[in-house]
Design an enzyme around this catalytic site. Structure first.
Site, mmCIF file in Angstrom:
data_model
loop_
_atom_site.group_PDB
_atom_site.id
_atom_site.type_symbol
_atom_site.label_atom_id
_atom_site.label_comp_id
_atom_site.label_asym_id
_atom_site.label_seq_id
_atom_site.Cartn_x
_atom_site.Cartn_y
_atom_site.Cartn_z
ATOM 1 N N GLU A 12 33.397 21.196 5.863
ATOM 2 C CA GLU A 12 32.969 22.362 5.582
ATOM 3 C C GLU A 12 32.103 23.360 6.204
ATOM 4 O O GLU A 12 31.861 24.363 6.018
ATOM 5 C CB GLU A 12 32.283 22.024 4.196
ATOM 6 C CG GLU A 12 33.154 21.248 3.008
ATOM 7 C CD GLU A 12 32.594 20.919 1.914
ATOM 8 O OE1 GLU A 12 33.441 20.770 0.600
ATOM 9 O OE2 GLU A 12 31.479 20.195 1.850
ATOM 10 N N GLY A 78 37.477 21.098 -7.034
ATOM 11 C CA GLY A 78 38.685 20.874 -7.858
ATOM 12 C C GLY A 78 38.660 21.873 -8.861
ATOM 13 O O GLY A 78 37.715 22.238 -9.621
ATOM 14 N N MET A 172 30.937 17.802 -6.235
ATOM 15 C CA MET A 172 29.946 16.458 -6.373
ATOM 16 C C MET A 172 28.427 16.862 -5.546
ATOM 17 O O MET A 172 27.788 16.010 -5.428
ATOM 18 C CB MET A 172 30.614 15.446 -5.519
ATOM 19 C CG MET A 172 31.874 15.195 -5.876
ATOM 20 S SD MET A 172 32.915 13.730 -5.158
ATOM 21 C CE MET A 172 31.501 12.330 -5.314
ATOM 22 N N GLU A 173 28.224 18.098 -5.293
ATOM 23 C CA GLU A 173 27.094 18.610 -4.720
ATOM 24 C C GLU A 173 26.370 19.840 -5.390
ATOM 25 O O GLU A 173 24.967 19.728 -5.282
ATOM 26 C CB GLU A 173 27.128 18.599 -3.333
ATOM 27 C CG GLU A 173 27.595 17.625 -2.454
ATOM 28 C CD GLU A 173 29.077 17.233 -2.558
ATOM 29 O OE1 GLU A 173 29.683 18.469 -2.747
ATOM 30 O OE2 GLU A 173 29.622 16.378 -1.998
ATOM 31 N N ASP A 196 42.065 21.384 -5.049
ATOM 32 C CA ASP A 196 42.887 20.461 -5.617
ATOM 33 C C ASP A 196 42.788 21.054 -7.149
ATOM 34 O O ASP A 196 41.624 21.607 -7.222
ATOM 35 C CB ASP A 196 42.829 18.969 -5.589
ATOM 36 C CG ASP A 196 41.349 18.730 -5.523
ATOM 37 O OD1 ASP A 196 40.661 18.684 -4.702
ATOM 38 O OD2 ASP A 196 41.007 18.564 -6.773
HETATM 39 O O1 4EH Z 1 32.261 16.054 -1.355
HETATM 40 C C1 4EH Z 1 33.196 15.752 -2.065
HETATM 41 C C2 4EH Z 1 34.465 15.636 -1.452
HETATM 42 C C3 4EH Z 1 35.410 14.920 -2.367
HETATM 43 S S1 4EH Z 1 34.839 13.183 -1.966
HETATM 44 C C4 4EH Z 1 33.171 16.855 -3.249
HETATM 45 N N1 4EH Z 1 33.924 17.796 -2.613
HETATM 46 C C5 4EH Z 1 35.080 17.083 -1.722
HETATM 47 C C6 4EH Z 1 34.594 18.871 -3.607
HETATM 48 C C7 4EH Z 1 35.872 18.296 -4.338
HETATM 49 C C8 4EH Z 1 35.832 17.477 -5.504
HETATM 50 N N2 4EH Z 1 35.056 16.738 -6.147
HETATM 51 C C9 4EH Z 1 35.347 15.889 -7.254
HETATM 52 C C10 4EH Z 1 37.214 18.708 -4.293
HETATM 53 N N3 4EH Z 1 38.003 18.424 -4.987
HETATM 54 C C11 4EH Z 1 37.074 17.399 -5.987
HETATM 55 C C12 4EH Z 1 37.608 16.571 -7.235
HETATM 56 N N4 4EH Z 1 36.418 16.004 -7.736
HETATM 57 N N5 4EH Z 1 38.844 16.343 -7.576
HETATM 58 C C13 4EH Z 1 35.713 12.472 -0.740
HETATM 59 C C14 4EH Z 1 36.609 13.317 0.250
HETATM 60 N N6 4EH Z 1 37.319 12.742 1.258
HETATM 61 C C15 4EH Z 1 36.886 11.496 1.623
HETATM 62 C C16 4EH Z 1 35.938 10.773 0.974
HETATM 63 N N7 4EH Z 1 35.316 11.304 -0.086
#
Ligand code: 4EH
Length: 228
Positions: A12, A78, A172-173, A196
């Site tokens: 990112e 997402g 998640m942040e 996604d």
């Molecule tokens: O920083 C986390 C990443 C996924 S965990 C949150 N980010 C990406 C956003 C995200 C997200 N969060 C929750 C994108 N799609 C999401 C979803 N649910 N469906 C991660 C990713 N790669 C390796 C390890 N952990």
């Protein structure tokens, strides 16, 4: 002005580091912070690592240790709102924590005493985002972003978050960064590109589209920085 740009994952912020070219690296609290001049501004760039706890630590550090006066978050999310497809950009109007639950004591989901379910992002930064979108000829949506310490890959969970918080996207942040910036009175913006749609294909889609969507968000954020 000192502007902080943060993401959660290396993917990112890599496009941002590429765009600024050269920078200094400062290690603090077991993380790396990248600093440089950019036009008339001072930038401090970091990825926090995934989740609410690490992003809280990084946002607080960017403000308290590096003197950030504005914080811009760039990354992927997402999608919940069916109008959001992979690659589309969303700017958060408000953020909430979908995994915060003391409903056993009669409180609403996402609420703890002396807190608030929703934290609003800075109106002026949002207006700036729409100006940049117009200039780039890009569609930018705005809406509610829900944050929790879970990668959501379930249609039921996604529907629950969408219904409970009227959320358009999840990640998640964002909300933890929002809580920090709100408390410390630092204007902030959370921008995300969809990687996604948080359903059964989310894991596969995320891995396929992370890099491209992260770059779309990062490019947009840097165009914003150029106008600040
Ligand atoms: O920083 C986390 C990443 C996924 S965990 C949150 N980010 C990406 C956003 C995200 C997200 N969060 C929750 C994108 N799609 C999401 C979803 N649910 N469906 C991660 C990713 N790669 C390796 C390890 N952990």
């Amino acid at each position: 002005m000192t502007i902080a740009i943060m993401g959660a994952m290396p993917e990112e912020i890599e496009p941002i580091l590429k765009r600024v070219g050269s920078y200094e690296t400062v290690v603090y609290a077991q993380n790396r912070y990248f600093t440089c001049k950019f036009g008339t501004h001072q930038l401090v760039i970091a990825y926090s690592k995934i989740g609410k706890v690490f992003s809280t630590l990084t946002a607080a550090t960017l403000i308290e240790k590096f003197g950030a006066e504005v914080l811009l978050f760039s990354g992927v999310a997402g999608g919940i709102n069916p109008e959001l497809g992979i690659g589309d950009l969303i700017v958060a109007t408000q953020l909430c924590q979908h995994d915060l639950d003391i409903t056993a004591f009669g409180h609403p989901y996402g609420y703890v005493p002396e807190g608030a379910v929703f934290i609003e992002s800075d109106r002026r930064l949002r207006e700036c985002a729409f100006d940049v979108a117009l200039e780039m000829g890009m569609t930018l949506k705005e809406g509610i972003i829900a944050t929790g310490d879970q990668f959501v890959a379930s249609p039921e969970k996604k529907a629950w978050i969408g219904k409970t918080f009227h959320a358009d996207a999840l990640e998640m942040e964002g909300a933890s960064v929002a809580v920090v910036c709100d408390a410390l009175e630092v204007p902030f913006l959370v921008l995300r590109a969809i990687s996604d749609t948080a359903d059964m294909d989310a894991g596969f889609d995320f891995e396929s589209f992370l890099e491209n969507s992260a770059k779309r968000s990062a490019d947009f954020i840097m165009n914003m920085v150029e106008t600040l």
